[in-house]
Scaffold this motif. Structure first.
Motif, PDB file in Angstrom:
ATOM      1  N   LEU A  99      23.617 -30.943  -8.723  1.00 50.96           N
ATOM      2  CA  LEU A  99      22.604 -31.583  -7.223  1.00 50.96           C
ATOM      3  C   LEU A  99      22.931 -30.582  -6.276  1.00 50.96           C
ATOM      4  O   LEU A  99      22.992 -31.970  -4.773  1.00 50.96           O
ATOM      5  N   GLY A 100      23.017 -30.115  -6.261  1.00 46.88           N
ATOM      6  CA  GLY A 100      23.470 -28.957  -5.042  1.00 46.88           C
ATOM      7  C   GLY A 100      24.583 -28.356  -4.436  1.00 46.88           C
ATOM      8  O   GLY A 100      24.817 -27.472  -3.419  1.00 46.88           O
ATOM      9  N   PHE A 101      25.400 -28.456  -5.357  1.00 50.91           N
ATOM     10  CA  PHE A 101      26.795 -28.135  -5.061  1.00 50.91           C
ATOM     11  C   PHE A 101      27.612 -26.972  -5.212  1.00 50.91           C
ATOM     12  O   PHE A 101      26.968 -26.411  -6.167  1.00 50.91           O
ATOM     13  N   ARG A 102      27.903 -25.964  -4.625  1.00 55.85           N
ATOM     14  CA  ARG A 102      28.506 -25.170  -4.844  1.00 55.85           C
ATOM     15  C   ARG A 102      29.459 -24.995  -4.620  1.00 55.85           C
ATOM     16  O   ARG A 102      30.208 -25.627  -4.039  1.00 55.85           O
ATOM     17  N   TYR A 103      30.599 -24.318  -5.405  1.00 54.57           N
ATOM     18  CA  TYR A 103      32.168 -24.084  -6.062  1.00 54.57           C
ATOM     19  C   TYR A 103      32.564 -23.181  -6.204  1.00 54.57           C
ATOM     20  O   TYR A 103      31.530 -22.192  -7.008  1.00 54.57           O
ATOM     21  N   ARG A 104      33.545 -22.422  -6.352  1.00 51.40           N
ATOM     22  CA  ARG A 104      34.772 -22.205  -7.495  1.00 51.40           C
ATOM     23  C   ARG A 104      34.994 -22.631  -7.598  1.00 51.40           C
ATOM     24  O   ARG A 104      35.525 -23.470  -8.546  1.00 51.40           O
ATOM     25  N   ILE A 105      35.737 -21.846  -9.203  1.00 49.41           N
ATOM     26  CA  ILE A 105      36.459 -22.465  -9.550  1.00 49.41           C
ATOM     27  C   ILE A 105      37.879 -22.225 -10.205  1.00 49.41           C
ATOM     28  O   ILE A 105      38.156 -20.316  -9.921  1.00 49.41           O
ATOM     29  N   HIS A 106      38.464 -22.154 -10.578  1.00 46.81           N
ATOM     30  CA  HIS A 106      39.772 -21.924 -10.869  1.00 46.81           C
ATOM     31  C   HIS A 106      40.601 -21.049  -9.586  1.00 46.81           C
ATOM     32  O   HIS A 106      40.879 -19.719 -10.092  1.00 46.81           O
ATOM     33  N   VAL A 107      40.712 -21.402  -8.583  1.00 49.98           N
ATOM     34  CA  VAL A 107      41.040 -20.481  -7.544  1.00 49.98           C
ATOM     35  C   VAL A 107      42.879 -20.735  -7.955  1.00 49.98           C
ATOM     36  O   VAL A 107      43.681 -21.430  -7.300  1.00 49.98           O
ATOM     37  N   ARG A 108      43.424 -19.189  -8.417  1.00 45.19           N
ATOM     38  CA  ARG A 108      44.747 -19.363  -8.154  1.00 45.19           C
ATOM     39  C   ARG A 108      45.438 -19.271  -7.624  1.00 45.19           C
ATOM     40  O   ARG A 108      46.696 -19.578  -7.458  1.00 45.19           O
TER      41      ARG A 108
END
Length: 150
Positions: free
Chosen positions: A35-44
């Motif tokens: 859907l065009g969303f950009r994200y980071r994963i598992h941000v400590r």
């Protein structure tokens, strides 16, 4: 079987359980990305190490397994063995979840929780509708969202 063997087997089984990159989490990530969303994963650096972090929207998403986070649904059943161990472990998980969400909201992050039962099992929702609800929330100003099974 000996206690040592049981302990070793239990340790191997517990080690095989994924805390990150679970199937429900990957489904949500792929759908949001499409859907065009950009994200980071598992941000400590953030409390609770959220599964997805969308800095542009100041939003975090947790994709919770119903067993590990003691959700009140058909996917959660108390284990029959070692009840004291499981009570303490799951209570600690729930307390950690509550604390992380409280701190995140206190530092002005919006928090969504997607429960496993929304994505699988007899109470699962229509996946596309659940993702659209999540996408709508991301774009909104709403502080909290919980998506669970029907």
């Amino acid at each position: 079987m000996t206690d040592v063997h049981n302990s070793a087997t239990r340790s191997r089984n517990m080690a095989a359980i994924r805390g990150a990159d679970t199937k429900p989490e990957i489904l949500v990530r792929k759908a949001l990305h499409s859907l065009g969303f950009r994200y980071r994963i598992h941000v400590r650096e953030l409390p609770g190490k959220p599964d997805l972090v969308l800095p542009r929207y100041r939003a975090v998403i947790f994709v919770h397994g119903c067993f590990w986070h003691r959700h009140d649904c058909h996917l959660f059943k108390w284990p029959a063995t070692r009840p004291e161990f499981w009570q303490q472990k799951l209570d600690r998980n729930v307390a950690n979840d509550d604390r992380a969400q409280l701190v995140l909201r206190g530092i002005d992050w919006r928090v969504a929780t997607v429960w496993e039962c929304a994505l699988r099992g007899r109470t699962k929702r229509n996946f596309d509708q659940a993702i659209q609800e999540l996408a709508h929330w991301i774009r909104s100003e709403e502080k909290v969202l919980e998506i669970k099974g029907l």
